[in-house]
Every structure is written in structure tokens, then in C-alpha cells.
Design an enzyme around this catalytic site. Sequence first.
Site, PDB file in Angstrom:
ATOM      1  N   ARG A  23     -42.800  64.973 -13.103  1.00  0.00           N
ATOM      2  CA  ARG A  23     -42.646  64.096 -14.264  1.00  0.00           C
ATOM      3  C   ARG A  23     -42.793  62.625 -13.916  1.00  0.00           C
ATOM      4  O   ARG A  23     -43.022  61.793 -14.775  1.00  0.00           O
ATOM      5  CB  ARG A  23     -41.262  64.292 -14.897  1.00  0.00           C
ATOM      6  CG  ARG A  23     -40.981  65.696 -15.370  1.00  0.00           C
ATOM      7  CD  ARG A  23     -39.524  65.877 -15.714  1.00  0.00           C
ATOM      8  NE  ARG A  23     -38.726  65.671 -14.482  1.00  0.00           N
ATOM      9  CZ  ARG A  23     -37.445  65.328 -14.466  1.00  0.00           C
ATOM     10  NH1 ARG A  23     -36.794  65.138 -15.587  1.00  0.00           N
ATOM     11  NH2 ARG A  23     -36.813  65.170 -13.323  1.00  0.00           N
ATOM     12  N   GLN A  46     -29.549  35.818 -13.675  1.00  0.00           N
ATOM     13  CA  GLN A  46     -30.746  35.782 -14.521  1.00  0.00           C
ATOM     14  C   GLN A  46     -31.847  36.625 -13.886  1.00  0.00           C
ATOM     15  O   GLN A  46     -31.985  36.650 -12.667  1.00  0.00           O
ATOM     16  CB  GLN A  46     -31.209  34.329 -14.643  1.00  0.00           C
ATOM     17  CG  GLN A  46     -32.390  34.109 -15.548  1.00  0.00           C
ATOM     18  CD  GLN A  46     -32.674  32.618 -15.714  1.00  0.00           C
ATOM     19  OE1 GLN A  46     -31.754  31.812 -15.845  1.00  0.00           O
ATOM     20  NE2 GLN A  46     -33.938  32.264 -15.697  1.00  0.00           N
ATOM     21  N   ASP A  47     -32.626  37.290 -14.722  1.00  0.00           N
ATOM     22  CA  ASP A  47     -33.821  38.005 -14.285  1.00  0.00           C
ATOM     23  C   ASP A  47     -35.037  37.261 -14.808  1.00  0.00           C
ATOM     24  O   ASP A  47     -35.058  36.827 -15.966  1.00  0.00           O
ATOM     25  CB  ASP A  47     -33.859  39.436 -14.842  1.00  0.00           C
ATOM     26  CG  ASP A  47     -32.905  40.373 -14.122  1.00  0.00           C
ATOM     27  OD1 ASP A  47     -32.409  40.020 -13.035  1.00  0.00           O
ATOM     28  OD2 ASP A  47     -32.656  41.474 -14.645  1.00  0.00           O
ATOM     29  N   ARG A  58     -48.411  31.330  -5.837  1.00  0.00           N
ATOM     30  CA  ARG A  58     -47.301  30.616  -6.468  1.00  0.00           C
ATOM     31  C   ARG A  58     -46.331  30.213  -5.364  1.00  0.00           C
ATOM     32  O   ARG A  58     -45.856  31.036  -4.610  1.00  0.00           O
ATOM     33  CB  ARG A  58     -46.593  31.498  -7.491  1.00  0.00           C
ATOM     34  CG  ARG A  58     -47.450  31.827  -8.704  1.00  0.00           C
ATOM     35  CD  ARG A  58     -46.635  32.594  -9.741  1.00  0.00           C
ATOM     36  NE  ARG A  58     -47.438  32.996 -10.874  1.00  0.00           N
ATOM     37  CZ  ARG A  58     -47.528  32.306 -12.003  1.00  0.00           C
ATOM     38  NH1 ARG A  58     -46.871  31.174 -12.153  1.00  0.00           N
ATOM     39  NH2 ARG A  58     -48.276  32.759 -12.988  1.00  0.00           N
ATOM     40  N   HIS A  61     -41.751  27.447  -3.351  1.00  0.00           N
ATOM     41  CA  HIS A  61     -40.758  26.737  -4.150  1.00  0.00           C
ATOM     42  C   HIS A  61     -39.339  26.924  -3.618  1.00  0.00           C
ATOM     43  O   HIS A  61     -39.012  27.956  -3.058  1.00  0.00           O
ATOM     44  CB  HIS A  61     -40.773  27.244  -5.601  1.00  0.00           C
ATOM     45  CG  HIS A  61     -42.110  27.163  -6.252  1.00  0.00           C
ATOM     46  ND1 HIS A  61     -42.585  28.140  -7.085  1.00  0.00           N
ATOM     47  CD2 HIS A  61     -43.079  26.216  -6.200  1.00  0.00           C
ATOM     48  CE1 HIS A  61     -43.784  27.803  -7.523  1.00  0.00           C
ATOM     49  NE2 HIS A  61     -44.111  26.643  -6.995  1.00  0.00           N
ATOM     50  N   LYS A  71     -32.592  34.835  -4.171  1.00  0.00           N
ATOM     51  CA  LYS A  71     -33.454  35.639  -5.034  1.00  0.00           C
ATOM     52  C   LYS A  71     -33.550  37.062  -4.498  1.00  0.00           C
ATOM     53  O   LYS A  71     -33.522  37.279  -3.288  1.00  0.00           O
ATOM     54  CB  LYS A  71     -34.871  35.056  -5.075  1.00  0.00           C
ATOM     55  CG  LYS A  71     -34.950  33.654  -5.625  1.00  0.00           C
ATOM     56  CD  LYS A  71     -36.362  33.099  -5.541  1.00  0.00           C
ATOM     57  CE  LYS A  71     -36.401  31.662  -6.050  1.00  0.00           C
ATOM     58  NZ  LYS A  71     -37.743  31.089  -5.901  1.00  0.00           N
ATOM     59  N   HIS A 118     -39.942  29.871  -1.126  1.00  0.00           N
ATOM     60  CA  HIS A 118     -40.478  31.189  -1.470  1.00  0.00           C
ATOM     61  C   HIS A 118     -41.789  31.060  -2.227  1.00  0.00           C
ATOM     62  O   HIS A 118     -41.952  30.153  -3.045  1.00  0.00           O
ATOM     63  CB  HIS A 118     -39.470  31.956  -2.336  1.00  0.00           C
ATOM     64  CG  HIS A 118     -40.021  33.230  -2.872  1.00  0.00           C
ATOM     65  ND1 HIS A 118     -40.510  33.327  -4.161  1.00  0.00           N
ATOM     66  CD2 HIS A 118     -40.204  34.432  -2.287  1.00  0.00           C
ATOM     67  CE1 HIS A 118     -40.946  34.571  -4.338  1.00  0.00           C
ATOM     68  NE2 HIS A 118     -40.773  35.248  -3.224  1.00  0.00           N
ATOM     69  N   TYR A 131     -37.851  39.069 -10.511  1.00  0.00           N
ATOM     70  CA  TYR A 131     -36.835  38.637  -9.558  1.00  0.00           C
ATOM     71  C   TYR A 131     -35.552  38.207 -10.252  1.00  0.00           C
ATOM     72  O   TYR A 131     -35.550  37.722 -11.357  1.00  0.00           O
ATOM     73  CB  TYR A 131     -37.354  37.523  -8.651  1.00  0.00           C
ATOM     74  CG  TYR A 131     -37.827  36.260  -9.320  1.00  0.00           C
ATOM     75  CD1 TYR A 131     -37.059  35.103  -9.279  1.00  0.00           C
ATOM     76  CD2 TYR A 131     -39.050  36.208  -9.981  1.00  0.00           C
ATOM     77  CE1 TYR A 131     -37.497  33.923  -9.871  1.00  0.00           C
ATOM     78  CE2 TYR A 131     -39.501  35.042 -10.571  1.00  0.00           C
ATOM     79  CZ  TYR A 131     -38.718  33.904 -10.517  1.00  0.00           C
ATOM     80  OH  TYR A 131     -39.147  32.745 -11.106  1.00  0.00           O
ATOM     81  N   GLU A 142     -36.217  21.036  -8.267  1.00  0.00           N
ATOM     82  CA  GLU A 142     -37.209  21.928  -7.675  1.00  0.00           C
ATOM     83  C   GLU A 142     -38.143  21.137  -6.769  1.00  0.00           C
ATOM     84  O   GLU A 142     -38.558  20.026  -7.085  1.00  0.00           O
ATOM     85  CB  GLU A 142     -38.027  22.637  -8.748  1.00  0.00           C
ATOM     86  CG  GLU A 142     -38.996  23.638  -8.150  1.00  0.00           C
ATOM     87  CD  GLU A 142     -39.793  24.395  -9.187  1.00  0.00           C
ATOM     88  OE1 GLU A 142     -40.111  25.567  -8.921  1.00  0.00           O
ATOM     89  OE2 GLU A 142     -40.117  23.809 -10.242  1.00  0.00           O
ATOM     90  N   LYS A 168     -48.889  21.669  -9.864  1.00  0.00           N
ATOM     91  CA  LYS A 168     -47.643  21.439  -9.124  1.00  0.00           C
ATOM     92  C   LYS A 168     -47.758  21.968  -7.695  1.00  0.00           C
ATOM     93  O   LYS A 168     -47.359  21.286  -6.745  1.00  0.00           O
ATOM     94  CB  LYS A 168     -46.484  22.122  -9.852  1.00  0.00           C
ATOM     95  CG  LYS A 168     -45.161  22.084  -9.116  1.00  0.00           C
ATOM     96  CD  LYS A 168     -44.040  22.728  -9.883  1.00  0.00           C
ATOM     97  CE  LYS A 168     -44.143  24.231  -9.847  1.00  0.00           C
ATOM     98  NZ  LYS A 168     -42.981  24.906 -10.428  1.00  0.00           N
ATOM     99  N   ASP A 169     -48.309  23.170  -7.529  1.00  0.00           N
ATOM    100  CA  ASP A 169     -48.409  23.761  -6.202  1.00  0.00           C
ATOM    101  C   ASP A 169     -49.483  23.065  -5.358  1.00  0.00           C
ATOM    102  O   ASP A 169     -49.342  22.945  -4.141  1.00  0.00           O
ATOM    103  CB  ASP A 169     -48.675  25.253  -6.301  1.00  0.00           C
ATOM    104  CG  ASP A 169     -47.479  26.008  -6.867  1.00  0.00           C
ATOM    105  OD1 ASP A 169     -46.379  25.422  -6.948  1.00  0.00           O
ATOM    106  OD2 ASP A 169     -47.642  27.185  -7.234  1.00  0.00           O
TER     107      ASP A 169
END
Length: 182
Positions: A23, A46-47, A58, A61, A71, A118, A131, A142, A168-169
Site C-alpha cells: 500500500r 514553526q514549520d 538557497r 542563511h 532547524k 544553512h 523544515y 538574517e 539576496k543570496d
Amino acid sequence: MKFIELKLKGAFLIEPQIFGDSRGYFMESYKKELFDKNIGAVEFIQDNESRSSYGVVRGLHFQRGRWSQAKLVRVTQGQVYDVIVDLRRSSPTFGEYIGVELSDENKRQLFVPRGFAHGFAVLSETAQFCYKVDNVYAPQEEVTLLYNDPRVGVQWPVKPEDILLSEKDRKGLPFAEIEPFE
């Protein structure tokens, strides 16, 4: 669940126990009792979830000071190369990184403690990245460590010409300009 401490102290690769049959499958992706026993008490509040296409990088950060975040990261669709960089000045692995493959197939998770930058690179056509965090997002605190900083030397498994970055990155700070965690 199997908790494997990595060379960057405090970071863990978590391999779930998967129960499958005709299944499909069942697994526990988080169990507070086991997490507390193997890693220590972390109160996730928070998720978050993102979806990205092949070649997207990404990160790297992190948030400063009292806004830093631990995280617990995983991939629910696709495949990424997930990277953490130790920014704890007193750590014997200060400035070092590790990269691990996270995918919907291997179902691994990575626990990233506070004091780390990360990021990840998407290796599949698309990837859904999920995450948990233990602190709120504070955009004013940040910081982005430049994804290709030569001092850190992350070996991203995506050709440089295929890498897609946010503005930003792209404007991340070199390692030499990052204020380490104490």
C-alpha cells in the site's frame, strides 16, 4: 529512528525507520521523546516549506544573536544537497562545512543547531523542502554567507552556469566579514 552525530558537533543526520508494504509506507518524521533523548530539548515553534527547481541554491542563511535558529530539515519531494557551515568561533570545526543528500527516497533529516549557516542546492527537476525552526523569522537579523566563498569552499554538485540565485543570496557576505557566534 537512528541519530548519527556528524563531524560538526551538535549536527545530526536522522534516518527514520520505514515500514512499507504493497500500500505504501509509514514512518515517524519527528518524535519529541526520541529527539530529546538523542539531541536534547529543542522547542520547535514553526514549520516552513519551499519549492524550488533544478539548480536553485538557497543560502547560506542564518540569524544573529537571540534570533538564531535551530532547524530540522527534510525533503518531501525531489533531491537536494544540503549544506551547513559551523560559525561557532570556539568550535574546533569553525569555518568547516558538511554537505549531505536529502531526498524523498532516503527520507533522511538533518538537525542544524544554532550557530550554523544553512543552505541547499536542488539536484532534481523540482524539490519540496520542509523544515522546523525553534525561533521566529527576524529579517533584520538574517545574514547570508556567500554560497561560493573560497574560505569555506563548498563543493556544490551543480555546474556554476546552472546555479540560480536570489538577489539576496548573490550579495552574500564573504566568510571574513561574518561575525561568528560566541
